[in-house]
Every structure is written in structure tokens, then in C-alpha cells.
Scaffold this active site. Structure first.
Site, short mmCIF file in Angstrom:
data_model
loop_
_atom_site.label_atom_id
_atom_site.label_comp_id
_atom_site.label_asym_id
_atom_site.label_seq_id
_atom_site.Cartn_x
_atom_site.Cartn_y
_atom_site.Cartn_z
N ASP A 173 -12.98 -2.91 -0.79
CA ASP A 173 -12.54 -4.20 -1.36
C ASP A 173 -13.46 -4.67 -2.49
O ASP A 173 -12.99 -5.11 -3.54
CB ASP A 173 -12.51 -5.29 -0.27
CG ASP A 173 -11.34 -5.11 0.68
OD1 ASP A 173 -10.32 -4.53 0.27
OD2 ASP A 173 -11.45 -5.56 1.84
N LYS A 215 -10.07 -5.77 10.19
CA LYS A 215 -11.16 -5.10 9.46
C LYS A 215 -12.46 -5.06 10.26
O LYS A 215 -13.22 -4.11 10.16
CB LYS A 215 -11.38 -5.78 8.10
CG LYS A 215 -10.22 -5.53 7.14
CD LYS A 215 -10.47 -6.14 5.78
CE LYS A 215 -9.24 -5.99 4.91
NZ LYS A 215 -9.43 -6.51 3.57
N TYR A 261 -2.82 -12.28 -3.98
CA TYR A 261 -1.84 -11.91 -4.97
C TYR A 261 -0.46 -12.32 -4.48
O TYR A 261 -0.11 -12.12 -3.33
CB TYR A 261 -1.87 -10.39 -5.22
CG TYR A 261 -0.59 -9.90 -5.82
CD1 TYR A 261 -0.27 -10.24 -7.13
CD2 TYR A 261 0.31 -9.14 -5.09
CE1 TYR A 261 0.92 -9.82 -7.69
CE2 TYR A 261 1.50 -8.73 -5.66
CZ TYR A 261 1.80 -9.07 -6.94
OH TYR A 261 2.99 -8.66 -7.49
N SER A 263 0.80 -1.23 0.00
CA SER A 263 0.00 0.00 0.00
C SER A 263 0.84 1.28 0.00
O SER A 263 0.51 2.21 -0.74
CB SER A 263 -0.97 -0.01 1.18
OG SER A 263 -1.93 -1.02 0.98
N ARG A 313 -15.78 -24.69 3.17
CA ARG A 313 -15.43 -25.92 3.89
C ARG A 313 -16.41 -26.13 5.04
O ARG A 313 -16.84 -27.25 5.30
CB ARG A 313 -14.00 -25.74 4.42
CG ARG A 313 -13.41 -26.92 5.11
CD ARG A 313 -11.96 -26.67 5.41
NE ARG A 313 -11.74 -25.50 6.27
CZ ARG A 313 -10.55 -25.08 6.66
NH1 ARG A 313 -9.47 -25.71 6.25
NH2 ARG A 313 -10.44 -24.02 7.44
P1 ATR Z 1 -10.50 -13.77 5.64
O1 ATR Z 1 -10.89 -12.67 6.59
O2 ATR Z 1 -9.21 -13.52 4.91
O3 ATR Z 1 -11.59 -14.15 4.70
P2 ATR Z 1 -11.05 -15.96 7.45
O4 ATR Z 1 -12.18 -15.21 8.02
O5 ATR Z 1 -10.11 -16.70 8.35
O6 ATR Z 1 -10.11 -15.01 6.57
O7 ATR Z 1 -11.63 -16.98 6.35
C1 ATR Z 1 -10.82 -17.86 5.68
C2 ATR Z 1 -11.66 -18.65 4.68
O8 ATR Z 1 -10.81 -19.57 3.99
C3 ATR Z 1 -12.76 -19.48 5.30
O9 ATR Z 1 -13.83 -19.55 4.40
C4 ATR Z 1 -12.08 -20.84 5.48
O10 ATR Z 1 -12.97 -21.93 5.56
P3 ATR Z 1 -13.67 -22.31 7.00
O11 ATR Z 1 -14.74 -21.28 7.22
O12 ATR Z 1 -14.22 -23.67 6.79
O13 ATR Z 1 -12.57 -22.22 8.01
C5 ATR Z 1 -11.31 -20.90 4.19
N1 ATR Z 1 -10.17 -21.83 4.21
C6 ATR Z 1 -8.99 -21.66 4.85
N2 ATR Z 1 -8.16 -22.70 4.62
C7 ATR Z 1 -8.84 -23.56 3.81
C8 ATR Z 1 -8.52 -24.81 3.20
N3 ATR Z 1 -7.34 -25.40 3.36
N4 ATR Z 1 -9.47 -25.40 2.43
C9 ATR Z 1 -10.68 -24.80 2.24
N5 ATR Z 1 -11.03 -23.62 2.78
C10 ATR Z 1 -10.12 -23.01 3.56
#
Ligand code: ATR
Length: 278
Positions: free
Chosen positions: A104, A68, A224, A19, A154
Site C-alpha cells: 500500500d 489486513k 477512490y 483487483s 479524531r
Molecule cells: P482503516 O483500516 O481503513 O484505516 P480504521 O482502522 O477503522 O480503518 O480507521 C478509520 C480512521 O478514520 C480512523 O482514524 C478514524 O478516526 P478514529 O480513530 O477517531 O475512529 C477515522 N474516521 C472515521 N470516520 C471519521 C469521521 N467521520 N471523522 C473523522 N475521522 C473519522
């Protein structure tokens, strides 16, 4: 000469943030002088750190992972996008009142529709993931009037809860919405797949089948990085017509923050070219 306006990007970790580089290129283009720094914030100290920044005369802040949601809670004036996402990535001091915006989703949509020239209207969209990243972009994608939006995760319950937040607006505008788990998907159905999970950061295989895409599909990774991610590898196997990473979104969301702070629209293409070649 007056001191330049002060800006920061607040996060933890923060070293990787582009940024400051992006905003200083924007300021050079417009011919204004700003000071934009990285601010590493200890977990649990967000409101203290951000209060000190604004009390010392700071004008604006970008907020990144994991703050956030705290930025949303901290702010006093919130846009409808922030209210919907319950997350903010941009703060602005207006005579001591801290206003919040979430750029975003606008950044993602401008990159897909404007830069990549892929109209979202009337397309079938799949969003993978149901964390903060998805919350930030769901409404702006819906506003493009796709044919359908499916959110899978997931943990399917989280996808279901997110879809509920746009159900009324989707009904009103005639967009089909649905949610499910990672395996609840039909072949050949999607024109646009957006990866909003954090799983690209790991080396695991991306957890989707490879027959989901329509003929002209765009696979878009909100992440990215210089390296291929598990999602971009998946997209190649799934024969995506086009694969994109989140660099354009990063620059476009920054441009929208810059516009809110400085009232000028920078040339994002020029900045993207420099970052890609760097
Ligand atoms: P962010 O604020 O960056 O979105 P987050 O709130 O921790 O971060 O969300 C991460 C997302 O990536 C979630 O949807 C998570 O799935 P879960 O809700 O089941 O935890 C998903 N995620 C992270 N690692 C994953 C993996 N190895 N396979 C599938 N989904 C994954």
C-alpha cells in the site's frame, strides 16, 4: 498445458473490488495466463479460508478490509514494512511457506511521486486518520525524507501512538514528526495532505479547517470512487493546487503485488487510463 496460477483478493465486503480486473489486464500485457478471483470471507474465518486457498494450490492473495491485520498474524515470513505496519495486503506461497508484504505504501508513494510528479522530499506532510490505512503508508512516506510529517486524528491518542512508531527513524533522518487532534493545526502549513480516514465514505463535512494548505499543495484521498468525497469537496474549498483520488494508488499497489508474484512490472498508466474511462 499447465493450469494457470490461482490468485484471489480476500475481503468482506468484496463485490466492489477492482483487483481481478486490474490483475487480468496486467497478465494480458505480460502475456501470461492467471486466474484471479474475488473471495468473500466470513468475519472470523480468515485463517480457515486462506489456509484452504493455499492448500488447494493457490499461489498468491491480496487481502483487503477488514483482514489486513489477520493476514499479518497469519503469515510466516514478513517484510520489514509488514512488521512495521502490523498489516499485510499481499500473501505469497513459497514452497508452502506463506510470505507477507504490504504494497500500500509503495503504491501511494509511486502514485504521488511518479504519476502525479509531486516530490515528497522536503515537503510538509499532513496525514489525517490513524487506522490501518495510515499504518500502511507512514514508513514509506518517511523514507521519502519529507521536511515534516504530522498525523492528526479524531482520537488524538491513536495519532500519538502511530508517530511513536517512526520517531527513532525520523530522528535519524532529520524529519520533524508530530501528532495531534483535528483542530491542532496551523494555517498555510502543509504541502501535501493525505486523507487516510474512512470518513470520505460518509456524507459528513470533512473535519478540517480550510486554511491549512500552502500555495502548491496536493490533496490526496486514499479512497477512490466515481463521486466526489467529503475530502475532495474540502480540498476544493481549501483551494488545493491539485486534488487526487486513490485510483493511482490502487493500481500501483496492485502492480507491486503482481511483481512479487510474477516477477514482471506491468504498465500501470495504460491500466489507469482504462479504469478512468470505464
Ligand atoms: P482503516 O483500516 O481503513 O484505516 P480504521 O482502522 O477503522 O480503518 O480507521 C478509520 C480512521 O478514520 C480512523 O482514524 C478514524 O478516526 P478514529 O480513530 O477517531 O475512529 C477515522 N474516521 C472515521 N470516520 C471519521 C469521521 N467521520 N471523522 C473523522 N475521522 C473519522
Amino acid at each position: 498445458m499447465a493450469a494457470p496460477d490461482q490468485y484471489v483478493v480476500i475481503g468482506n465486503p468484496i463485490e466492489h473490488s477492482k483487483s481481478p480486473e486490474i490483475h487480468s489486464m496486467f497478465a494480458d500485457q505480460i502475456g501470461i495466463s492467471i486466474e484471479y478471483k474475488k473471495l468473500l470471507c466470513p468475519i472470523g474465518d480468515f485463517s480457515k479460508v486462506v489456509s484452504e486457498f493455499f492448500a488447494s494450490g493457490g499461489r498468491g492473495a491480496n487481502v483487503t478490509v477488514p483482514f489486513k491485520l489477520e493476514a499479518y498474524e497469519y503469515s510466516m515470513l514478513r517484510s520489514s514494512r509488514v512488521e512495521h505496519a502490523k498489516a499485510a495486503n499481499t500473501l505469497l506461497s513459497k514452497n508452502g511457506v506463506i510470505a507477507a508484504e504490504n504494497t500500500d505504501g509503495i503504491g501511494l508513494v509511486r502514485d504521488i511521486v511518479g504519476n502525479i510528479e509531486f516530490p515528497i522530499a522536503d515537503q510538509s506532510v499532513l496525514i489525517v486518520g490513524s487506522g490501518g490505512a495510515t499504518r500502511g503508508v507512514l514508513l514509506p512516506i518517511l523514507e521519502e525524507r519529507p521536511k515534516a510529517i504530522m498525523v492528526v486524528n479524531r482520537t488524538p491518542e491513536k495519532a500519538y501512538q502511530l508517530i511513536k512508531t517512526i520517531e527513532v527513524e525520523a530522528n535519524r533522518t532529520g524529519v520533524d514528526v508530530a501528532s495531534g487532534g483535528l483542530l491542532d493545526l496551523d494555517d498555510g502549513e502543509f504541502d501535501l495532505v493525505v486523507n487516510a480516514t474512512s470518513s470520505s465514505l460518509s456524507d459528513e463535512l470533512f473535519p478540517l479547517g480550510t486554511n491549512l494548505l500552502g500555495r502548491k499543495a496536493l490533496a490526496y484521498d486514499m479512497m477512490y470512487g466515481k463521486e466526489e468525497t467529503s475530502f475532495t469537496k474540502w480540498a476544493q474549498h481549501a483551494k488545493a493546487h491539485k486534488v487526487a483520488d486513490g485510483l493511482g494508488m490502487l493500481v500501483e499497489q496492485a502492480a507491486e503485488s503482481f511483481f512479487l508474484w510474477c516477477g514482471e512490472r506491468p504498465n500501470t498508466q495504460a491500466v489507469m487510463e482504462i479504469l478512468r474511462s470505464g
